[in-house]
Design an enzyme around this catalytic site. Structure first.
Site, PDB file in Angstrom:
ATOM      1  N   CYS A  38      43.916  41.160  39.424  1.00  0.00           N
ATOM      2  CA  CYS A  38      44.196  42.589  39.222  1.00  0.00           C
ATOM      3  C   CYS A  38      43.930  43.355  40.513  1.00  0.00           C
ATOM      4  O   CYS A  38      43.141  42.924  41.355  1.00  0.00           O
ATOM      5  CB  CYS A  38      43.295  43.093  38.089  1.00  0.00           C
ATOM      6  N   SER A  40      42.136  45.855  41.010  1.00  0.00           N
ATOM      7  CA  SER A  40      40.724  46.225  41.196  1.00  0.00           C
ATOM      8  C   SER A  40      39.984  45.135  41.963  1.00  0.00           C
ATOM      9  O   SER A  40      39.132  45.418  42.791  1.00  0.00           O
ATOM     10  CB  SER A  40      40.049  46.463  39.848  1.00  0.00           C
ATOM     11  N   HIS A  43      40.962  45.403  45.671  1.00  0.00           N
ATOM     12  CA  HIS A  43      40.264  46.490  46.368  1.00  0.00           C
ATOM     13  C   HIS A  43      38.974  45.993  47.028  1.00  0.00           C
ATOM     14  O   HIS A  43      38.644  46.389  48.138  1.00  0.00           O
ATOM     15  CB  HIS A  43      39.874  47.592  45.375  1.00  0.00           C
ATOM     16  N   HIS A  59      37.711  40.110  36.432  1.00  0.00           N
ATOM     17  CA  HIS A  59      37.204  40.973  35.353  1.00  0.00           C
ATOM     18  C   HIS A  59      38.125  40.994  34.148  1.00  0.00           C
ATOM     19  O   HIS A  59      37.882  41.739  33.203  1.00  0.00           O
ATOM     20  CB  HIS A  59      37.010  42.400  35.876  1.00  0.00           C
ATOM     21  N   CYS A 164      41.953  43.573  30.474  1.00  0.00           N
ATOM     22  CA  CYS A 164      42.133  44.739  31.354  1.00  0.00           C
ATOM     23  C   CYS A 164      43.508  45.371  31.210  1.00  0.00           C
ATOM     24  O   CYS A 164      43.630  46.479  30.706  1.00  0.00           O
ATOM     25  CB  CYS A 164      41.866  44.380  32.826  1.00  0.00           C
TER      26      CYS A 164
HETATM   27 ZN   LIG Z   1      41.894  45.202  36.111  1.00  0.00          ZN
END
Ligand SMILES: [Zn+2]
Ligand SMILES: [Zn+2]
Length: 364
Positions: A38, A40, A43, A59, A164
Site C-alpha cells: 500500500c 502508506s 511513504h 499493514h 486497508c
Molecule cells: Zn494501506
C-alpha cells in the site's frame, strides 16, 4: 521466520530470518497468508513519512491463527483472521463514543506492541512493529484487539484487502461523507484505495461517479468498478471537467493521493455546500490549503478520513456480505501477486502505478 526489514530510508528491504517471540498475554500469533503493498508503506520506505527504524512494514493482511497467548478468547489456532491496523481498547472515550478507529491505543504504540516492547529481533537488533501488524513476514504477533475472525470460505487474498484498501475506500464514502443516493461524486486517484471509493459510491447509489487519474489503465478499470465518467488529468483540467459534467460542481470529492495541489482541486470542483474528503495520506512536509473567502461563501467542507471512519468489527462483515452479493468487486482488485522474497519488485510496481493492488502471498 522470514520477514522484509527496512533498515534505511530509500534502500531496498532486506528479506531475512527474523526472530519472533511467542505471543504474550492478550496476544495472537498469526501465519500471514496474504498481505497488500500500500502507498502508506511506500511513504515510510521513501522517507515521505518517518518512523523509528529498523521496522517490518505491512499493514493490510489476513492469515491463520497459529498460537494464542493467555487470556485470548475471541480466536483459536486454525481460525482465519483479518489484521486491523487500528486496534481498539473498547474502553477509552473514542471507543465509547462509537469511533474505535480513533482509539487512544494507536497513538501510544509508536513502533511497539501496546506494552511498549517488541516481539521482533534480527542480528541482535530490536526491530520495530508497524501499526501492530508488520505483515511483510511469514508470521506476526499482534494484540487480540488487532484481529477479526472471519469465515473460512473467504479467500485469504480477498480478506487481506479488507485490512486497508476496501475498508478505507468504501468507509470514506459511507461513513465519513455519508454520500446520499443520487448525488455526484468525483474521485481523485483510483489506485487500490481510490477504486474502492469508486465502488463505494456505486453501492451508496451515487448517480454520477467521476474518476480522475493520470493513468489510462486505471480509468478503464474505474468504469468496471462503477465510474460513470472518467477524466485524464494529463489531458484536461479536472476542476473544469467536473464542473462541466455536473453542471456546476460535485456534491462530494474524494482525494485519494495525499497531495496539496489535488486537495485544492477536490475543493475547487465542489458545488456550493459540497464536501471534500482527504483520504490519501500526505507526506510530512505537505500542508493543505482550501482557498479564501469563496470557501466560506460557498459553504464548502474539507474533512479527513482515517481508516474509512470504520467500526471495523461491524463494517468488515458488512463489506464481506456486499462481496458475496457481488456488489463489491474484490477479486478484480488483485492485479499482481509476489512471493515475500520479491517484496522490492512489488514495491517498485506500486511506485510505477502498475495494476490496482499487488499482494505478497505466502505458501500455506
Ligand atoms: Zn494501506
Ligand atoms: Zn479505545
Amino acid at each position: 521466520m522470514r520477514a522484509a526489514v527496512l533498515y534505511e530510508v530509500g534502500k531496498p528491504l532486506a528479506v531475512e530470518t527474523v526472530e519472533l517471540e511467542p505471543p504474550r498475554r492478550g496476544e495472537v500469533a498469526v501465519r500471514i497468508a496474504a498481505t497488500g503493498v500500500c502507498h502508506s508503506d511506500l511513504h515510510y520506505i521513501k522517507g515521505d513519512l518517518t518512523m523509528a527504524l529498523p521496522v517490518v512494514l505491512g499493514h493490510e493482511a489476513a492469515g491463520i491463527v497459529d498460537e494464542v497467548g493467555e487470556g485470548v478468547e475471541s480466536v483459536r489456532p486454525g481460525d482465519h483472521v483479518v489484521l486491523l491496523f487500528a486496534p481498539s481498547c473498547g474502553r477509552c472515550r473514542y471507543c465509547d463514543s462509537g469511533r474505535p478507529h480513533l482509539c487512544e491505543m494507536r497513538y501510544r504504540i509508536r513502533g511497539r506492541m501496546p506494552d511498549g516492547s517488541t516481539r521482533l529481533r534480527c542480528r541482535g537488533l530490536e526491530l520495530n512493529h508497524f501499526t501492530c501488524v508488520s505483515s511483510w513476514a511469514e508470521m506476526a504477533v499482534v494484540p487480540e484487539a488487532g484481529v477479526l475472525l472471519i469465515d473460512k470460505e473467504v479467500p485469504l487474498t480477498i480478506a487481506a484487502l479488507l485490512g486497508c484498501a476496501v475498508t478505507t475506500g468504501v468507509g470514506a464514502v459511507v461513513n465519513t461523507a455519508r454520500v446520499l443516493p443520487g448525488s455526484s461524486v468525483a474521485v481523485f486517484g483510483t489506485g487500490g484505495v481510490g477504486m474502492n471509493v469508486v465502488q463505494g459510491a456505486r453501492v451508496a447509489g451515487a448517480a454520477m461517479i467521476i474518476a480522475v487519474d493520470l493513468l489510462e489503465h486505471r480509468l478503464e478499470a474505474a468504469r468496471r468498478f462503477g465510474a460513470t465518467h472518467t477524466i485524464n488529468a494529463k489531458e484536461e483540467d479536472p476542476v473544469r471537467a467536473v464542473q462541466r459534467l455536473t453542471g456546476g460542481g460535485a456534491d462530494y470529492a474524494f482525494e485519494v493521493i495525499g497531495r496539496a495541489a489535488v486537495i485544492r482541486q477536490a475543493v475547487d470542483c465542489l458545488a456550493r455546500g459540497g464536501t471534500a474528503v482527504a483520504v490519501g495520506l500526505p507526506p510530512t512536509h505537505e500542508e493543505y490549503a482550501v482557498g479564501g473567502p469563496a470557501f466560506v461563501f460557498n459553504e464548502k467542507s474539507l474533512r479527513a478520513c482515517f481508516y474509512g471512519s470504520s467500526r471495523l468489527r461491524a463494517d468488515i462483515p458488512r463489506l464481506l456480505d456486499l462481496y458475496h452479493g457481488k456488489r463489491l468487486l474484490l477479486d478484480e482488485l488483485v492485479t499482481a501477486t509476489f512471493p515475500l522474497e520479491q517484496v522490492n519488485e512489488a514495491v517498485a510496481a506500486l511506485d510505477r502505478g502498475d495494476g490496482l493492488r499487488g499482494l505478497l502471498v505466502m505458501p500455506q
